[in-house]
Motif scaffolding. Structure first.
Motif, PDB file in Angstrom:
ATOM      1  N   GLU A  54      -1.306   3.395  -6.564  1.00  0.00           N
ATOM      2  CA  GLU A  54      -1.064   5.000  -6.689  1.00  0.00           C
ATOM      3  C   GLU A  54      -1.302   5.507  -8.100  1.00  0.00           C
ATOM      4  O   GLU A  54      -2.122   6.530  -8.024  1.00  0.00           O
ATOM      5  CB  GLU A  54       0.239   5.048  -6.078  1.00  0.00           C
ATOM      6  N   HIS A  75      -0.042 -10.570   2.996  1.00  0.00           N
ATOM      7  CA  HIS A  75      -0.882  -9.379   3.128  1.00  0.00           C
ATOM      8  C   HIS A  75      -0.216  -8.381   3.848  1.00  0.00           C
ATOM      9  O   HIS A  75       0.934  -8.846   4.488  1.00  0.00           O
ATOM     10  CB  HIS A  75      -2.013  -9.909   4.021  1.00  0.00           C
ATOM     11  N   GLN A  76      -0.410  -7.100   3.800  1.00  0.00           N
ATOM     12  CA  GLN A  76       0.382  -6.017   4.489  1.00  0.00           C
ATOM     13  C   GLN A  76      -0.554  -4.990   4.668  1.00  0.00           C
ATOM     14  O   GLN A  76      -1.509  -4.549   3.777  1.00  0.00           O
ATOM     15  CB  GLN A  76       1.691  -5.764   4.030  1.00  0.00           C
ATOM     16  N   SER A  77      -0.447  -4.149   5.876  1.00  0.00           N
ATOM     17  CA  SER A  77      -1.066  -2.847   5.752  1.00  0.00           C
ATOM     18  C   SER A  77      -0.199  -1.817   6.324  1.00  0.00           C
ATOM     19  O   SER A  77       0.819  -2.120   7.112  1.00  0.00           O
ATOM     20  CB  SER A  77      -2.371  -3.237   6.717  1.00  0.00           C
ATOM     21  N   ALA A  78      -0.638  -0.753   6.475  1.00  0.00           N
ATOM     22  CA  ALA A  78       0.120   0.455   6.857  1.00  0.00           C
ATOM     23  C   ALA A  78      -0.936   1.570   7.250  1.00  0.00           C
ATOM     24  O   ALA A  78      -1.834   1.831   6.569  1.00  0.00           O
ATOM     25  CB  ALA A  78       1.194   0.956   5.643  1.00  0.00           C
ATOM     26  N   GLU A  79      -0.347   2.221   8.398  1.00  0.00           N
ATOM     27  CA  GLU A  79      -1.389   3.389   8.770  1.00  0.00           C
ATOM     28  C   GLU A  79      -0.354   4.290   9.105  1.00  0.00           C
ATOM     29  O   GLU A  79       0.755   4.374   9.648  1.00  0.00           O
ATOM     30  CB  GLU A  79      -1.943   2.901  10.119  1.00  0.00           C
ATOM     31  N   TYR A  80      -0.878   5.711   8.528  1.00  0.00           N
ATOM     32  CA  TYR A  80       0.076   6.862   8.631  1.00  0.00           C
ATOM     33  C   TYR A  80      -0.455   8.018   9.612  1.00  0.00           C
ATOM     34  O   TYR A  80      -1.382   8.381   9.440  1.00  0.00           O
ATOM     35  CB  TYR A  80       0.093   7.210   7.196  1.00  0.00           C
ATOM     36  N   ARG A 102      -4.720   5.550  -8.663  1.00  0.00           N
ATOM     37  CA  ARG A 102      -5.552   6.733  -7.726  1.00  0.00           C
ATOM     38  C   ARG A 102      -5.361   7.835  -8.261  1.00  0.00           C
ATOM     39  O   ARG A 102      -6.174   8.700  -8.365  1.00  0.00           O
ATOM     40  CB  ARG A 102      -4.886   6.428  -6.300  1.00  0.00           C
ATOM     41  N   VAL A 103      -4.226   8.263  -8.868  1.00  0.00           N
ATOM     42  CA  VAL A 103      -3.742   9.713  -8.952  1.00  0.00           C
ATOM     43  C   VAL A 103      -4.754  10.081 -10.475  1.00  0.00           C
ATOM     44  O   VAL A 103      -5.224  10.929 -10.405  1.00  0.00           O
ATOM     45  CB  VAL A 103      -2.398   9.949  -9.578  1.00  0.00           C
ATOM     46  N   GLN A 115      -5.140  18.508  -0.867  1.00  0.00           N
ATOM     47  CA  GLN A 115      -4.309  17.726  -0.925  1.00  0.00           C
ATOM     48  C   GLN A 115      -4.753  16.212  -0.794  1.00  0.00           C
ATOM     49  O   GLN A 115      -5.062  16.222   0.588  1.00  0.00           O
ATOM     50  CB  GLN A 115      -2.812  18.176  -0.100  1.00  0.00           C
ATOM     51  N   VAL A 136      -4.109  12.794   0.605  1.00  0.00           N
ATOM     52  CA  VAL A 136      -3.139  11.848   1.431  1.00  0.00           C
ATOM     53  C   VAL A 136      -3.844  10.524   2.047  1.00  0.00           C
ATOM     54  O   VAL A 136      -4.926  10.205   2.079  1.00  0.00           O
ATOM     55  CB  VAL A 136      -2.469  12.666   2.643  1.00  0.00           C
ATOM     56  N   VAL A 137      -2.663   9.447   1.935  1.00  0.00           N
ATOM     57  CA  VAL A 137      -3.286   8.025   2.147  1.00  0.00           C
ATOM     58  C   VAL A 137      -3.272   8.064   3.795  1.00  0.00           C
ATOM     59  O   VAL A 137      -2.027   8.401   4.423  1.00  0.00           O
ATOM     60  CB  VAL A 137      -2.316   7.210   1.620  1.00  0.00           C
ATOM     61  N   ARG A 138      -4.327   7.703   4.629  1.00  0.00           N
ATOM     62  CA  ARG A 138      -4.201   7.649   5.967  1.00  0.00           C
ATOM     63  C   ARG A 138      -3.868   6.095   6.410  1.00  0.00           C
ATOM     64  O   ARG A 138      -3.475   5.826   7.364  1.00  0.00           O
ATOM     65  CB  ARG A 138      -5.664   8.001   6.396  1.00  0.00           C
ATOM     66  N   HIS A 139      -4.392   5.211   5.575  1.00  0.00           N
ATOM     67  CA  HIS A 139      -4.356   3.857   5.757  1.00  0.00           C
ATOM     68  C   HIS A 139      -4.395   3.284   4.450  1.00  0.00           C
ATOM     69  O   HIS A 139      -4.770   3.488   3.608  1.00  0.00           O
ATOM     70  CB  HIS A 139      -5.430   3.447   6.637  1.00  0.00           C
ATOM     71  N   GLN A 140      -3.421   2.173   4.200  1.00  0.00           N
ATOM     72  CA  GLN A 140      -3.650   1.124   3.099  1.00  0.00           C
ATOM     73  C   GLN A 140      -3.298  -0.322   3.278  1.00  0.00           C
ATOM     74  O   GLN A 140      -2.584  -0.581   4.430  1.00  0.00           O
ATOM     75  CB  GLN A 140      -2.770   1.651   1.960  1.00  0.00           C
ATOM     76  N   SER A 141      -4.065  -1.275   2.634  1.00  0.00           N
ATOM     77  CA  SER A 141      -3.455  -2.437   2.794  1.00  0.00           C
ATOM     78  C   SER A 141      -3.456  -3.131   1.309  1.00  0.00           C
ATOM     79  O   SER A 141      -4.123  -2.585   0.301  1.00  0.00           O
ATOM     80  CB  SER A 141      -4.580  -3.475   3.643  1.00  0.00           C
ATOM     81  N   ASN A 198       3.992   7.326   0.633  1.00  0.00           N
ATOM     82  CA  ASN A 198       3.716   6.370   1.533  1.00  0.00           C
ATOM     83  C   ASN A 198       4.391   4.974   1.400  1.00  0.00           C
ATOM     84  O   ASN A 198       4.247   4.363   2.163  1.00  0.00           O
ATOM     85  CB  ASN A 198       2.107   6.336   1.341  1.00  0.00           C
ATOM     86  N   THR A 199       4.662   4.961  -0.145  1.00  0.00           N
ATOM     87  CA  THR A 199       5.304   3.477  -0.238  1.00  0.00           C
ATOM     88  C   THR A 199       6.624   3.462   0.184  1.00  0.00           C
ATOM     89  O   THR A 199       7.323   2.427   0.622  1.00  0.00           O
ATOM     90  CB  THR A 199       5.365   3.266  -1.707  1.00  0.00           C
ATOM     91  N   LEU A 223       4.638  16.124  -3.501  1.00  0.00           N
ATOM     92  CA  LEU A 223       3.931  16.765  -2.211  1.00  0.00           C
ATOM     93  C   LEU A 223       4.999  17.150  -1.178  1.00  0.00           C
ATOM     94  O   LEU A 223       4.909  17.698  -0.392  1.00  0.00           O
ATOM     95  CB  LEU A 223       2.842  15.976  -1.433  1.00  0.00           C
ATOM     96  N   LEU A 239       1.507  -1.448  -4.788  1.00  0.00           N
ATOM     97  CA  LEU A 239       1.294  -0.014  -4.311  1.00  0.00           C
ATOM     98  C   LEU A 239       1.654   1.113  -5.292  1.00  0.00           C
ATOM     99  O   LEU A 239       0.862   1.970  -4.950  1.00  0.00           O
ATOM    100  CB  LEU A 239       1.821   0.055  -2.979  1.00  0.00           C
TER     101      LEU A 239
END
Lengths: 158, 158, 158, 158
Positions: free
Chosen positions: C50, B78-83, C53-54, C73, C75-80, B42-43, B37, C46
């Protein structure tokens, strides 16, 4: 502010004892570049060559990676790497790039990785210049060719 | 010589307009961190958090990653991420890390990525401290706990 | 010919003892997914999410990843991610994906990794559907929503 | 159950129209192997070669990757790759590996990637066999050498 990934030119590289290159940058080994043998994985060096190559392309004016009509798509046709010594977590290094030979729509680059005053790896790549949509060969921008000759001493082949 | 991946402390971060963190480093987006893209995958942000975390562990004295008997194995439970916004090739950024809460054999860290004065992403991780062979829980080194409290203002839980 | 990365549907997953998912695939841990601790790095999970997910997006008709005008498109906004046990070289696993909640231009997915009859990791992601040029929100394709409800039992929120 | 990453022997490869190799596996391109040009990044092919190599090492008995005293550490001393055509998301392929030349403590391998009946890339690697602690050269296990000769037709040099 911390400078980082700052382009090193010939003078800056020579000050580090590195001769024969006019483009490079300094960096450190990161945890994600190690593999299960606890040293830098062989493919990580090719990532460093790639990072140097993309910076070089933009710095020398070969491509802006804009995906627009003015920018050729530069693809790797062949590459090789030679490994002289293992590298480890947090190790500081300098990676360098130069063009050795320029052909009408391709060129041959050379890369090297230096650490603690020794060359740890070297590589080369045959790069091909394509139209933005990949449909055919594309000639290099003349100003980029001029820089490759002037800065790197690249030879020009028929 | 080019400094790079130099640790940024609280004062250095505040000089960049970043409040609330005492550990970070500056870097730039590389080509290999982009996906199809054409923005940072994200990773890749989690790789940046990891690089910050490994540096933090060594800097605060939690682990030297020596795989020796003195060094706990620190694993992500555990982990999280916000974009918040996409990031692009060559974009400069600062990634920061801090510890929010310390438990006897685990702790909760927080990470953030800043670019152009705005937070582009944030994350957290629950880290567990194990024996070097992974066989069981391991208490933190007291001097590391002291630094997490002093530098980060980390809270201590039963 | 060897089948590989073949989509596993609800019946195929149930035959493996995995309940509650209607989409997944089987794979094995590769050397490049290990880190210096000699187990699968936390970010590799992750990557598996992905990949699932794809495949899910294409299978359920949410996007063909064509970058064309018909394809949002995503997109990932948040993930854990939550990790229950380390994984090792050559270990066989199944990764699964489902949608839990559908909103007008976003949805929440859940993922899990199973090996030897146990869940080794789980995760979730908030996905946002944008116009192909990323300029704004885009509603989901109705047929994709229908499949998420029918196959996954996804809930629909205002 | 879905078989995956199943080793393909000479007969299975020949049934796919691939001659001259006795070891391989089939797989599909994943999203994380694409780069910003929307095709498989050049380093991903080297990951495929690595995955084939690690499987080959274990299958032929060169190393069990146990990090124990019986298992040599096999490192890449040199490698090259040649790219014939771009590859894309979800594309099915077969990657193959063989040994061409065996020296007392090193050997030369060859790799190839096939898709849709055509070779998309090829490569080779000079592998060196070290003691488990990397301290010096280590002779190959005789049974592994026998398999490389019998299955691959590898030549033996001084």
């Amino acid at each position: 502010m911390t400078p980082y990934l700052v382009t090193l030119d010939r003078a800056a590289l020579e000050a580090q004892g590195i001769e024969g290159f006019a483009y490079g940058f300094a960096d450190r080994v990161r945890f994600y570049e190690l593999d299960a043998l606890n040293h830098v994985n062989n493919t990580a060096f090719l990532r460093w060559f790639e990072t140097a190559r993309v910076g070089y392309m933009q710095d020398y004016g070969l491509s802006g990676y804009s995906h627009g009509p003015d920018d050729p798509q530069l693809v790797v046709r062949h590459q090789s790497a030679e490994y002289f010594a293992p590298m480890h977590q947090n190790e500081s290094y300098i990676v360098t790039a130069r063009t050795r030979l320029i052909k009408p729509s391709s060129f041959i680059m050379e890369y090297a990785v230096f650490s603690d005053g020794a060359m740890r790896a070297r590589g080369d790549a045959v790069m091909v210049s394509l139209a933005p949509d990949g449909s055919g060969r594309r000639a290099h921008k003349p100003e980029a060719v001029a820089r490759m000759i002037e800065r790197d001493g690249a030879e020009v082949a028929g």
